[in-house]
Design a protein around this motif. Sequence first.
Motif, PDB file in Angstrom:
ATOM      1  N   ALA A  16       6.431   6.690  -9.247  1.00 22.73           N
ATOM      2  CA  ALA A  16       5.459   6.983  -8.187  1.00 22.73           C
ATOM      3  C   ALA A  16       4.613   8.202  -8.567  1.00 22.73           C
ATOM      4  O   ALA A  16       3.390   8.211  -8.367  1.00 22.73           O
ATOM      5  CB  ALA A  16       6.184   7.210  -6.864  1.00 22.73           C
ATOM      6  N   SER A  17       5.253   9.225  -9.131  1.00 28.92           N
ATOM      7  CA  SER A  17       4.495  10.423  -9.538  1.00 28.92           C
ATOM      8  C   SER A  17       3.472  10.076 -10.612  1.00 28.92           C
ATOM      9  O   SER A  17       2.344  10.573 -10.605  1.00 28.92           O
ATOM     10  CB  SER A  17       5.435  11.500 -10.092  1.00 28.92           C
ATOM     11  OG  SER A  17       6.429  11.806  -9.157  1.00 28.92           O
ATOM     12  N   VAL A  20       0.559   8.542  -9.001  1.00 26.54           N
ATOM     13  CA  VAL A  20      -0.256   9.544  -8.295  1.00 26.54           C
ATOM     14  C   VAL A  20      -1.215  10.243  -9.263  1.00 26.54           C
ATOM     15  O   VAL A  20      -2.420  10.327  -9.016  1.00 26.54           O
ATOM     16  CB  VAL A  20       0.639  10.598  -7.592  1.00 26.54           C
ATOM     17  CG1 VAL A  20      -0.193  11.780  -7.093  1.00 26.54           C
ATOM     18  CG2 VAL A  20       1.410   9.974  -6.445  1.00 26.54           C
ATOM     19  N   ALA A  24      -5.246   9.863  -9.351  1.00 26.21           N
ATOM     20  CA  ALA A  24      -6.086  11.042  -9.134  1.00 26.21           C
ATOM     21  C   ALA A  24      -7.129  11.186 -10.241  1.00 26.21           C
ATOM     22  O   ALA A  24      -8.230  11.676 -10.019  1.00 26.21           O
ATOM     23  CB  ALA A  24      -5.226  12.298  -9.047  1.00 26.21           C
ATOM     24  N   VAL A  45       4.614   2.420  -1.482  1.00 25.97           N
ATOM     25  CA  VAL A  45       4.081   3.519  -2.310  1.00 25.97           C
ATOM     26  C   VAL A  45       2.644   3.196  -2.717  1.00 25.97           C
ATOM     27  O   VAL A  45       1.744   4.041  -2.629  1.00 25.97           O
ATOM     28  CB  VAL A  45       4.956   3.746  -3.570  1.00 25.97           C
ATOM     29  CG1 VAL A  45       4.270   4.704  -4.538  1.00 25.97           C
ATOM     30  CG2 VAL A  45       6.329   4.281  -3.182  1.00 25.97           C
ATOM     31  N   ASP A  48       0.314   3.491   0.362  1.00 24.35           N
ATOM     32  CA  ASP A  48       0.157   4.910   0.706  1.00 24.35           C
ATOM     33  C   ASP A  48      -0.820   5.569  -0.281  1.00 24.35           C
ATOM     34  O   ASP A  48      -1.746   6.306   0.114  1.00 24.35           O
ATOM     35  CB  ASP A  48       1.542   5.575   0.638  1.00 24.35           C
ATOM     36  CG  ASP A  48       1.560   7.004   1.139  1.00 24.35           C
ATOM     37  OD1 ASP A  48       0.555   7.450   1.722  1.00 24.35           O
ATOM     38  OD2 ASP A  48       2.579   7.688   0.929  1.00 24.35           O
ATOM     39  N   LEU A  49      -0.627   5.251  -1.542  1.00 23.38           N
ATOM     40  CA  LEU A  49      -1.445   5.883  -2.586  1.00 23.38           C
ATOM     41  C   LEU A  49      -2.895   5.378  -2.568  1.00 23.38           C
ATOM     42  O   LEU A  49      -3.840   6.175  -2.706  1.00 23.38           O
ATOM     43  CB  LEU A  49      -0.785   5.631  -3.940  1.00 23.38           C
ATOM     44  CG  LEU A  49      -1.332   6.368  -5.151  1.00 23.38           C
ATOM     45  CD1 LEU A  49      -1.465   7.858  -4.890  1.00 23.38           C
ATOM     46  CD2 LEU A  49      -0.405   6.134  -6.347  1.00 23.38           C
ATOM     47  N   SER A  52      -5.147   6.987  -0.307  1.00 24.01           N
ATOM     48  CA  SER A  52      -5.635   8.333  -0.652  1.00 24.01           C
ATOM     49  C   SER A  52      -6.886   8.269  -1.521  1.00 24.01           C
ATOM     50  O   SER A  52      -7.544   9.293  -1.738  1.00 24.01           O
ATOM     51  CB  SER A  52      -4.535   9.130  -1.372  1.00 24.01           C
ATOM     52  OG  SER A  52      -4.334   8.642  -2.683  1.00 24.01           O
ATOM     53  N   THR A  53      -7.235   7.076  -2.029  1.00 24.09           N
ATOM     54  CA  THR A  53      -8.351   7.016  -2.988  1.00 24.09           C
ATOM     55  C   THR A  53      -9.718   7.386  -2.402  1.00 24.09           C
ATOM     56  O   THR A  53     -10.540   7.948  -3.129  1.00 24.09           O
ATOM     57  CB  THR A  53      -8.416   5.651  -3.732  1.00 24.09           C
ATOM     58  OG1 THR A  53      -8.454   4.591  -2.779  1.00 24.09           O
ATOM     59  CG2 THR A  53      -7.248   5.477  -4.682  1.00 24.09           C
ATOM     60  N   LEU A  56      -9.556  10.985  -2.830  1.00 23.22           N
ATOM     61  CA  LEU A  56      -9.550  11.345  -4.260  1.00 23.22           C
ATOM     62  C   LEU A  56     -10.877  10.990  -4.925  1.00 23.22           C
ATOM     63  O   LEU A  56     -11.159  11.420  -6.038  1.00 23.22           O
ATOM     64  CB  LEU A  56      -8.416  10.602  -4.993  1.00 23.22           C
ATOM     65  CG  LEU A  56      -6.988  10.929  -4.566  1.00 23.22           C
ATOM     66  CD1 LEU A  56      -6.006   9.998  -5.267  1.00 23.22           C
ATOM     67  CD2 LEU A  56      -6.640  12.377  -4.883  1.00 23.22           C
ATOM     68  N   TYR A 229       7.713  15.012 -11.087  1.00 18.34           N
ATOM     69  CA  TYR A 229       6.283  15.376 -11.129  1.00 18.34           C
ATOM     70  C   TYR A 229       5.815  15.684 -12.550  1.00 18.34           C
ATOM     71  O   TYR A 229       4.847  15.097 -13.034  1.00 18.34           O
ATOM     72  CB  TYR A 229       6.000  16.587 -10.219  1.00 18.34           C
ATOM     73  CG  TYR A 229       6.306  16.328  -8.763  1.00 18.34           C
ATOM     74  CD1 TYR A 229       5.699  15.277  -8.083  1.00 18.34           C
ATOM     75  CD2 TYR A 229       7.193  17.137  -8.063  1.00 18.34           C
ATOM     76  CE1 TYR A 229       5.987  15.039  -6.742  1.00 18.34           C
ATOM     77  CE2 TYR A 229       7.482  16.912  -6.723  1.00 18.34           C
ATOM     78  CZ  TYR A 229       6.876  15.864  -6.068  1.00 18.34           C
ATOM     79  OH  TYR A 229       7.147  15.622  -4.756  1.00 18.34           O
TER      80      TYR A 229
END
Length: 314
Positions: A16-17, A20, A24, A45, A48-49, A52-53, A56, A229
């Motif tokens: 998942a990291s 991300v 990004a 996941v 959710d991600l 965020s786009t 981002l 991370y």
Amino acid sequence: VRRPKISVIGAGFTGASTAVFAAAKGLGDIVLLDIPQRENYAKGVALDLVESTPILNTDVTITGTADYADTAGSDLVIITAGVPRKPGMSREDLISTNAGIVKSVTEQVVKYSPNAFIIVLTNPVDSMTYVAYRVSGFPKNRVFGQSGVLDTARYRTFLAHELRVSVSDITAFVLGGHGDDMVPLVRYTYAGGIPVAKLLPKETIDRIVERTRKGGGEIVNLMGTSAGYAPGASLVEMAEAVLKNRRRILPAIAYLDGEYGYRDIYMGVPTIIGGDGLESVIEVDLTPEEKAALDKSAEGVARTIAFVKENVLK
Ligand code: APR
């Protein structure tokens, strides 16, 4: 024109990291694949991600799935699938379990993405990269592993904080297997072009080297689980070097065929990573002490690879 397609196998903390950081950067369309019991988690996941786009400001797609058909035609596949070592589990049990997982994952990757580059993260990563190489039958430039970018990132972080300078100004690499025997090379560590040995006392550097070696364990002790991370960011740095043909000089787990005096082994060395994957291994001079430390590390890796050959690849 199509965006690069990146599949991340294993949608746990590191997978998942990785997604991300890749999202990004707008590095490409991302597929996050996990086992059927974790399919909904992977889908969650991904959703959710992707939500965020807009913030981002990237236009990549992110798909969660348990179906390898969704990974078809990937340019690059990152393998983070595996189990962590549980209390009471022997090292051999962990190796067998994860080697079995990496083997089955690789078989599916080959079937659906025969031209992909494969970057392996699953631990013990040196031997797991060897499994992916043998099972895939891909050329060595298309199969490599991540550990040195992460180990070096930890080393650079500690040095930069000690010197109170930008992390960007520290350059370094580590050699050897991923583990307590890794060999950070102080002689080749620079801050803004100045050897760090000229800027810090030996005791301070020794302390930082030791902390780097045990960097994984430090996180496990704090979080109760392994890091995600910085490993994710490290995988994305390598992926970006390939997908943008940057020809970065990065430490990576490479197949050695005589380099540094080792054969038929995967281990961490400085490499050039670009559009053809792991394009070459850079050989640097080592002092007798450095070579001895590297030999010790290589012995440990060779033992694990021998175990994997005997128990999983036969
Ligand atoms: N196929 C796909 N996914 C799998 C498979 C498989 N055969 N087997 C396990 N997984 C998934 C798990 O369901 C889980 O979601 O891999 C994921 C691993 O995630 P975490 O348990 O959160 O582990 P993580 O911290 O991400 O570490 C992954 O990296 O650092 C190494 O030692 C660590 O080998 C481990 C790997």
